[in-house]
Design a protein around this motif. Structure first.
Motif, PDB file in Angstrom:
ATOM      1  N   LEU B  36      10.407  -0.481  -8.606  1.00 19.14           N
ATOM      2  CA  LEU B  36       8.974  -0.707  -8.576  1.00 19.14           C
ATOM      3  C   LEU B  36       8.445  -0.076  -7.297  1.00 19.14           C
ATOM      4  CD1 LEU B  36       6.892  -2.192 -10.299  1.00 19.14           C
ATOM      5  CD2 LEU B  36       7.121  -4.116  -8.767  1.00 19.14           C
ATOM      6  N   VAL B  38       6.033   0.452  -4.643  1.00 20.38           N
ATOM      7  CA  VAL B  38       4.833  -0.161  -4.076  1.00 20.38           C
ATOM      8  C   VAL B  38       3.924   0.885  -3.425  1.00 20.38           C
ATOM      9  CG1 VAL B  38       4.027  -1.936  -2.458  1.00 20.38           C
ATOM     10  CG2 VAL B  38       6.084  -2.318  -3.760  1.00 20.38           C
ATOM     11  N   PHE B 108       7.327  -0.684   0.285  1.00 25.18           N
ATOM     12  CA  PHE B 108       6.195  -1.239   1.038  1.00 25.18           C
ATOM     13  C   PHE B 108       6.113  -0.564   2.415  1.00 25.18           C
ATOM     14  CE2 PHE B 108       4.344  -4.619   3.847  1.00 25.18           C
ATOM     15  CZ  PHE B 108       3.082  -4.623   3.297  1.00 25.18           C
ATOM     16  N   ALA B 228      -4.406   0.653  -1.626  1.00 29.48           N
ATOM     17  CA  ALA B 228      -3.991  -0.747  -1.773  1.00 29.48           C
ATOM     18  C   ALA B 228      -4.633  -1.376  -3.001  1.00 29.48           C
ATOM     19  CB  ALA B 228      -4.370  -1.531  -0.523  1.00 29.48           C
ATOM     20  N   ASP B 229      -5.927  -1.081  -3.208  1.00 29.20           N
ATOM     21  CA  ASP B 229      -6.607  -1.638  -4.383  1.00 29.20           C
ATOM     22  C   ASP B 229      -6.006  -1.114  -5.673  1.00 29.20           C
ATOM     23  OD1 ASP B 229      -8.321  -3.046  -2.805  1.00 29.20           O
ATOM     24  OD2 ASP B 229      -9.873  -1.487  -2.778  1.00 29.20           O
ATOM     25  N   MET B 231      -3.029   0.081  -6.119  1.00 27.59           N
ATOM     26  CA  MET B 231      -1.667  -0.389  -6.288  1.00 27.59           C
ATOM     27  C   MET B 231      -1.621  -1.680  -7.093  1.00 27.59           C
ATOM     28  SD  MET B 231       1.342   0.310  -5.633  1.00 27.59           S
ATOM     29  CE  MET B 231       2.164  -0.513  -6.963  1.00 27.59           C
ATOM     30  N   VAL B 232      -2.427  -2.624  -6.669  1.00 29.80           N
ATOM     31  CA  VAL B 232      -2.323  -3.943  -7.268  1.00 29.80           C
ATOM     32  C   VAL B 232      -2.902  -3.931  -8.679  1.00 29.80           C
ATOM     33  CG1 VAL B 232      -4.413  -4.799  -6.202  1.00 29.80           C
ATOM     34  CG2 VAL B 232      -2.639  -6.393  -6.798  1.00 29.80           C
ATOM     35  N   PHE B 235      -0.168  -2.398 -10.783  1.00 28.79           N
ATOM     36  CA  PHE B 235       0.805  -3.475 -10.997  1.00 28.79           C
ATOM     37  C   PHE B 235       0.388  -4.338 -12.177  1.00 28.79           C
ATOM     38  CE2 PHE B 235       2.775  -4.326  -6.630  1.00 28.79           C
ATOM     39  CZ  PHE B 235       4.034  -4.079  -7.103  1.00 28.79           C
ATOM     40  N   ALA B 239       2.337  -4.589 -15.596  1.00 29.18           N
ATOM     41  CA  ALA B 239       2.969  -5.867 -15.920  1.00 29.18           C
ATOM     42  C   ALA B 239       2.456  -6.408 -17.250  1.00 29.18           C
ATOM     43  CB  ALA B 239       2.709  -6.873 -14.812  1.00 29.18           C
ATOM     44  N   ALA B 272     -13.870  -8.457 -10.319  1.00 28.09           N
ATOM     45  CA  ALA B 272     -12.614  -8.172  -9.621  1.00 28.09           C
ATOM     46  C   ALA B 272     -11.517  -9.160 -10.014  1.00 28.09           C
ATOM     47  CB  ALA B 272     -12.835  -8.212  -8.114  1.00 28.09           C
ATOM     48  N   VAL B 273     -11.929 -10.329 -10.527  1.00 24.96           N
ATOM     49  CA  VAL B 273     -10.940 -11.339 -10.901  1.00 24.96           C
ATOM     50  C   VAL B 273     -10.297 -10.989 -12.236  1.00 24.96           C
ATOM     51  CG1 VAL B 273     -10.561 -13.811 -11.258  1.00 24.96           C
ATOM     52  CG2 VAL B 273     -12.349 -13.053  -9.709  1.00 24.96           C
ATOM     53  N   TYR B 276      -6.638  -9.516 -12.757  1.00 24.98           N
ATOM     54  CA  TYR B 276      -5.547 -10.382 -12.304  1.00 24.98           C
ATOM     55  C   TYR B 276      -5.455 -11.632 -13.153  1.00 24.98           C
ATOM     56  CZ  TYR B 276      -6.514  -7.128  -8.685  1.00 24.98           C
ATOM     57  OH  TYR B 276      -6.760  -5.969  -8.029  1.00 24.98           O
ATOM     58  N   MET B 279      -3.662 -10.564 -16.128  1.00 20.17           N
ATOM     59  CA  MET B 279      -2.246 -10.416 -15.821  1.00 20.17           C
ATOM     60  C   MET B 279      -1.555 -11.778 -15.775  1.00 20.17           C
ATOM     61  SD  MET B 279      -0.736  -8.939 -12.267  1.00 20.17           S
ATOM     62  CE  MET B 279       0.975  -8.889 -11.822  1.00 20.17           C
TER      63      MET B 279
END
Lengths: 248, 299, 307
Positions: B36, B38, B108, B228-229, B231-232, B235, B239, B272-273, B276, B279
């Motif tokens: 994975l 990062v 990371f 960073a934004d 990336m997540v 993810f 996922a 933005a929520v 996630y 997920m």
């Protein structure tokens, strides 16, 4: 006859159409040392997996002291006094031998103590005594992954004994153990079983070991029990000699 | 009615396309290398920076503005050629067969380094160059105005899904990759040069990330923190779809894209929520993702 | 011998701010992050990597801010309540999360923390959005202090807590429950067959780790005087794992060594270069490749556990 400790009734299990157990019933009574023999792949380990709740049978049930445990987890069955030693040792390989033992002892009582150390004098002494008995006295402080295979096997059995079970299920206790060490291992095991009044069931390939130590033998073949009885009776059965032991 | 829904749909699809570009490389790399990465989001933003710089250069020299489309593609190739082999050989290869914790931490560390490198090279101001979007103009159907660039994005995403599937199923390289994915040791033992496959697969992942970044800059610009934004978000999408599942990533992108656009229209404070939360819900019900499968437990 | 080393280390820490007052803030923050990294390290012992523990760090700091807004103004009470809040959040999240392993555990923690982060950033009317919330100066045992005095008191309280909590965690890790936790990494099947409920062992660890992160977050909130959503961003979680691994997960001191090292290096580095993340990233990679037991592995003679 008294009620058996462990009883399996009409077990059916199949993996991808291959029958590992086809309506098998077995029972084991107090004080017995029951051997299960049979060709590779005949479903012997599956039987241990079912009796310890690791897999569920397609049908049939497992009773412990008359109570149905078919659908309990390995953990719940372990807490009822059934311990298991594995064909491939299941150890905490990053930990020392003595820590493996002390954790097993703590699992029985005192796990939920987060204040006192695992290593108390009393627990260490008890662990040490078991290691002496089983023949691992010199390996106490070794990391268990560094042990030779035979000693890993011994430790696996010692860990199971540390649970102070009433019933011990052993999956090929002498496999991976050198021919020279087999009988000393079995002697140590037998004296531990006798001393602690543990009933045991063991799957075994070494017929000499079976002939010498088993109090009763079950011959498992193609998902069924082919023969059953004292070692001398079973070994004189022509069908067993041909199919299982491999001598005509 | 359709006047309200079609733009919404197009927004969702375009948003999904951009999200898909961010995630597909991550999931591809995971399926082949079992790592994975990062730092994947950083490669996305580097692609964006390189593309934006090139487009700005083209604009400042008053070259043919259509060159900026070539610039978008070129930046992705450029970033993949430089960073793909470099990162795979120096860092990622070292982590093969090590625990997830080690893999996550090594990448990371790489992420932290790449973030600073970007800041040192490209500064902290945001870049915005929308020439490619302006050039394509708009399309008016039934009184509703569409951005052609959005349609291009959707087309590109479809193209990537189809190309990857064709690559995996119908080429020699694809068969080699499949062999490595199925059983690494077996592949090695029959003489497949797994190291080469790993470099290629990783570089392809970097290419897709950088391409995503490059394609995104004309619409949203680029600023520090994008890596960073992204990336997540990548993810989350990988996922949801199931790590290692290319079509899974596509479907997950759609889900997240739609969820996001719906949130923007309905509860703007929660946009933005949405990814996630999606997920979380999917993983709690199906920890291996919508298209993933459980690997056998050991005994 | 080790007691002497530890005692002198703490003593040095205690007098450092007297010699160099600017260090007080740096050291307080380092201890705060040390607590959170210790929480991460507890889970790493079981082989579980959480990229979401900054959530508990942030939750506790927000907890302090909310409680202060609600009129609670005592340092002790605020610390206890906010750590309890973090522990409770940990218990709730842990109930769902301890079923998962490896990459799935890591990603679910990430997902939960990012939901938390996004909510903190977006619910402007409740949390102040990206501006965050102020953490006021509380009273200490009923005594109202000026800000500079409070910051000094906070530092020495943090130092004392580091010792007390550190010893408690050391006991926990040496207890049967702590050994069972490390055993999860080794062999879950054997644990089940010993009759040990793995999920309960992990849940206890998860709550402990959340509480530790919470304690760190509360201290950081007081030290900084403000809490912002970025406390909970995934990169902050990544940094906590980084600190734990730099220091070494083999023992309790590792997390604090890692945090002190990093914060001190940071305050020196920023005076010369702005490529701080470059240095940290490189250090992390070098430590993992060449010092798998972290810095603590350099000091401890006993075999420390590594990743």
């Amino acid at each position: 006859m008294t009620r058996p400790i462990l009883e399996a009734r009409g077990l059916h299990v199949a993996f991808n159409g291959v029958k590992a157990a086809d309506g098998v019933s077995i029972s084991i009574h107090d004080g017995e040392f029951l051997a299960i023999i049979g060709p590779n792949g005949s479903g012997k380990t599956t039987l241990l997996n079912i009796c310890t709740g690791y897999i569920r049978p397609g049908s049939g049930s497992v009773l412990l002291d008359g109570h149905d445990i078919t659908h309990l987890s390995p953990r719940a069955i372990a807490r009822r006094g059934v311990a298991r030693a594995f064909q491939i040792p299941q150890l905490f390989s990053a930990q020392r031998v003595i820590d493996n033992m002390m954790l097993a002892l703590a699992a029985k009582d005192g796990l939920w103590n987060a204040i006192r150390p695992l290593d108390t004098g009393a627990r260490r002494a008890e662990a040490k005594a078991l290691l002496d008995l089983i023949g691992l006295a010199d390996d106490t402080d070794r990391i268990s992954s560094t042990l030779p295979e035979g000693h890993r096997k011994l430790l696996d059995i010692a860990v199971a004994l540390a649970l102070k079970p009433r019933l011990l299920l052993l999956d090929e206790p002498t496999s991976g153990v050198s021919a020279l060490e087999r009988f000393p291992l079995m002697e140590a095991l037998m004296s531990a079983l006798r001393q602690r009044q543990i009933t045991a069931l063991f799957v075994e390939h070494d017929m000499d070991v079976v002939a010498r130590y088993a109090s009763r033998v079950l011959v498992w073949n193609a998902g069924n029990i082919m023969a059953e009885g004292r070692p001398d009776q079973v070994f004189s059965n022509a069908q067993v000699r041909e199919r299982v032991i491999g001598v005509a | 009615m359709s006047n309200a829904i079609i733009p919404l749909l197009l927004d969702s699809l375009a948003s999904a396309a951009l999200i898909f570009f961010a995630a597909v490389g991550l999931t591809l790399v995971f399926s082949v290398l079992r790592v994975l990465n990062v730092a994947h989001g950083s490669l996305y933003s580097i692609g964006g920076y390189v593309a934006a710089s090139l487009c700005l250069f083209i604009a400042s020299r008053q070259l043919n503005p259509y060159l900026s489309f070539a610039a978008l593609l070129f930046s992705a190739v450029f970033v993949a050629a430089i960073f793909g082999p470099l990162i795979e050989r120096s860092l990622v290869r070292w982590t093969y067969g090590k625990s997830e914790a080690v893999q996550i931490l090594i990448t990371f560390g790489l992420f932290l380094m790449l973030e600073d490198l970007q800041r040192m090279i490209f500064g902290v101001q945001s870049f915005y160059e929308d020439a490619p979007m302006r050039l394509l103009g708009t399309l008016t159907i039934g009184g509703v105005v569409y951005l052609n660039y959005q349609i291009l994005l959707i087309g590109m995403a479809l193209l990537v899904v189809i190309s990857l599937r064709l690559l995996v199923n119908h080429t020699r390289l694809g068969r080699l990759i499949t062999a490595v994915v199925t059983d690494r040791e077996m592949a090695q033992s029959i003489g497949i040069d797994t190291n080469r496959i790993f470099i290629l697969a990783f570089s392809l992942g970097v290419f897709l990330a950088a391409l995503g970044g490059a394609l995104a800059t004309p619409t949203s610009g680029i600023a520090p923190g994008l890596g960073a934004d992204t990336m997540v978000l990548a993810f989350a999408v990988a996922a949801i779809g199931g790590l290692g599942q290319i079509e899974g990533a596509a479907v997950a992108s759609l889900i997240v894209g739609v969820a996001r656009v719906l949130a923007i229209y309905l509860v703007p404070s929660l946009d933005a929520v949405a990814p996630y939360a999606a997920m979380l819900v999917v993983l709690l019900i199906r920890p291996y993702g919508l298209f993933g499968s459980m690997t056998a437990r050991r005994i | 011998m080790r007691t002497i080393v530890a005692a002198s280390a703490v003593l040095i820490l205690a007098v450092l701010p007297v010699a160099a007052p600017w260090l007080q803030f740096v050291l307080t923050l380092a201890i705060a992050k040390g607590f959170a990294a210790l929480g991460v390290a507890v889970l790493l012992r079981a082989g579980l990597i959480s990229i979401g523990h900054a959530m508990f760090f942030a939750a506790s700091a927000y907890g302090v801010a909310f409680l202060a807004r609600a009129g609670i103004n005592d340092l002790g009470l605020l610390l206890i309540l906010s750590v309890l809040a973090a522990a409770l959040l940990g218990a709730i999240a842990g109930l769902f999360l301890v079923r998962y392993r490896a990459i799935f555990f890591a990603m679910l923690n990430l997902a939960v923390s990012m939901v938390f982060y996004a909510l903190c950033a977006k619910l402007y009317s409740v949390t102040g959005g990206t501006d965050g919330m102020t953490v006021p100066v509380p009273a200490v045992f009923g005594v109202v202090l000026g800000e500079p005095t409070f910051k000094s008191v906070l530092f020495y309280i943090s130092l004392a807590l580091m010792l007390l909590v550190g010893l408690a965690i050391q006991r926990y890790l040496n207890s049967p429950l702590g050994h069972a936790l490390a055993a999860v990494h080794s062999n879950e099947i054997r644990l089940e067959y010993l009759g040990i409920p793995v999920w309960a062992v992990l849940l206890v660890a998860y709550v402990v780790s959340a509480a530790l992160a919470g304690l760190g977050g509360a201290i950081a909130g007081f030290a900084i005087g403000r809490v912002v959503p970025d406390f909970a961003f995934w990169t902050a979680s990544g940094h906590l794992v980084l600190i734990a691994v730099l220091g070494g997960i083999g023992g309790v001191p590792g997390a604090f060594i890692g945090a002190l090292f990093l914060e001190l290096l940071h305050s020196v580095a920023v005076t010369v270069t702005d490529a701080w993340n470059l240095i940290v990233g490189l250090t992390l990679i070098v430590v993992i490749m060449f010092l798998p037991q972290g810095f603590y592995g350099l000091f401890s003679r006993k075999e420390a556990s590594s990743l």
